[in-house]
Design a protein around this motif. Sequence first.
Motif, PDB file in Angstrom:
ATOM      1  N   LEU A 252      -4.050   6.766   0.930  1.00 51.08           N
ATOM      2  CA  LEU A 252      -4.975   5.975   0.127  1.00 51.08           C
ATOM      3  C   LEU A 252      -6.006   5.359   1.053  1.00 51.08           C
ATOM      4  O   LEU A 252      -5.841   5.382   2.278  1.00 51.08           O
ATOM      5  N   THR A 253      -7.061   4.800   0.462  1.00 49.24           N
ATOM      6  CA  THR A 253      -8.142   4.211   1.244  1.00 49.24           C
ATOM      7  C   THR A 253      -8.536   2.857   0.671  1.00 49.24           C
ATOM      8  O   THR A 253      -8.714   2.714  -0.536  1.00 49.24           O
TER       9      THR A 253
ATOM     10  N   LEU B 282       0.875  -1.170   0.000  1.00 48.75           N
ATOM     11  CA  LEU B 282       0.000   0.000   0.000  1.00 48.75           C
ATOM     12  C   LEU B 282       0.911   1.218   0.000  1.00 48.75           C
ATOM     13  O   LEU B 282       1.596   1.485   0.982  1.00 48.75           O
ATOM     14  N   CYS B 283       0.941   1.957  -1.101  1.00 42.27           N
ATOM     15  CA  CYS B 283       1.898   3.055  -1.284  1.00 42.27           C
ATOM     16  C   CYS B 283       1.195   4.398  -1.140  1.00 42.27           C
ATOM     17  O   CYS B 283       0.535   4.862  -2.061  1.00 42.27           O
ATOM     18  N   GLY B 284       1.362   5.033   0.021  1.00 43.34           N
ATOM     19  CA  GLY B 284       0.693   6.289   0.310  1.00 43.34           C
ATOM     20  C   GLY B 284       1.561   7.515   0.127  1.00 43.34           C
ATOM     21  O   GLY B 284       1.386   8.518   0.813  1.00 43.34           O
ATOM     22  N   GLY B 285       2.505   7.452  -0.807  1.00 43.00           N
ATOM     23  CA  GLY B 285       3.340   8.613  -1.073  1.00 43.00           C
ATOM     24  C   GLY B 285       4.125   8.430  -2.352  1.00 43.00           C
ATOM     25  O   GLY B 285       4.289   7.320  -2.850  1.00 43.00           O
ATOM     26  N   SER B 286       4.583   9.543  -2.883  1.00 45.16           N
ATOM     27  CA  SER B 286       5.386   9.530  -4.104  1.00 45.16           C
ATOM     28  C   SER B 286       6.116  10.864  -4.182  1.00 45.16           C
ATOM     29  O   SER B 286       6.239  11.573  -3.185  1.00 45.16           O
ATOM     30  N   HIS B 287       6.584  11.199  -5.366  1.00 47.82           N
ATOM     31  CA  HIS B 287       7.238  12.480  -5.600  1.00 47.82           C
ATOM     32  C   HIS B 287       6.606  13.142  -6.817  1.00 47.82           C
ATOM     33  O   HIS B 287       6.154  12.459  -7.735  1.00 47.82           O
TER      34      HIS B 287
ATOM     35  N   PRO C  42      -0.510   5.596  -4.782  1.00 49.52           N
ATOM     36  CA  PRO C  42      -0.847   6.804  -4.029  1.00 49.52           C
ATOM     37  C   PRO C  42      -2.173   7.416  -4.462  1.00 49.52           C
ATOM     38  O   PRO C  42      -2.467   7.519  -5.653  1.00 49.52           O
ATOM     39  N   GLY C  43      -2.966   7.814  -3.470  1.00 47.69           N
ATOM     40  CA  GLY C  43      -4.216   8.498  -3.733  1.00 47.69           C
ATOM     41  C   GLY C  43      -5.359   7.622  -4.197  1.00 47.69           C
ATOM     42  O   GLY C  43      -6.460   8.114  -4.443  1.00 47.69           O
ATOM     43  N   VAL C  44      -5.136   6.318  -4.321  1.00 46.36           N
ATOM     44  CA  VAL C  44      -6.162   5.416  -4.850  1.00 46.36           C
ATOM     45  C   VAL C  44      -7.208   5.109  -3.784  1.00 46.36           C
ATOM     46  O   VAL C  44      -6.900   4.966  -2.604  1.00 46.36           O
ATOM     47  N   MET C  45      -8.445   4.997  -4.217  1.00 48.63           N
ATOM     48  CA  MET C  45      -9.557   4.572  -3.366  1.00 48.63           C
ATOM     49  C   MET C  45     -10.045   3.227  -3.874  1.00 48.63           C
ATOM     50  O   MET C  45     -10.532   3.124  -5.011  1.00 48.63           O
TER      51      MET C  45
END
Length: 186
Positions: free
Chosen positions: A125-126, A106-111, A141-144
């Motif tokens: 993310l959720t 679960l990747c809750g960050g990037s650049h 990142p940012g995916v629901m």
Amino acid sequence: MTLDIATARAARPYTRREYLGRVLWALATPLFRCSPRPLFGWRNLLLRCFGAKLGRGVHVDPGARIEIPWNLELGDHAAIGAGVWVYNLGPIRVGARATVSHRAHLCGGSHDYTDPALPLLRTGLTIGDDAWVCADAFVGPGVMVGEGAVVGAAAVAMRDVEPWMVVAGNPARVVKRRELRQAQTP
């Protein structure tokens, strides 16, 4: 046009308090990882001590890697399997009765790759209630991931997954609608 590596390396994306918290969590992590598998309550206590919001009956395997506990919320009876990497630079929420199977990421960050200084994006993310992220899957990142959805084994979900849909592949695509059968009683 070139990347601004000096600015990227000089950036401090966290507060002093967050850096201190990350150091303390790194020191406490062996207490989490070396605990016997059935000691879910012990691991939940450690996570709560570091600010995680956990519902009742949560199961987090000792082999899971939680990057920043205070950015984690797990609903009632949620489960995080062995080898799962919860890279929660931003807030990650896993809903009630949701399961994240072994070695999922679960990747809750990037650049921001469009900015020459590559600033950190802490998007989070959720994962919705009753959803299942299968083994070796990646949720970006940012995916629901919607309620009841399934992200198939080794799938790469870089876009939202609609509720009660099954997705598979790289990139993840809808395979079918998830339909639950009536439970069989013995």
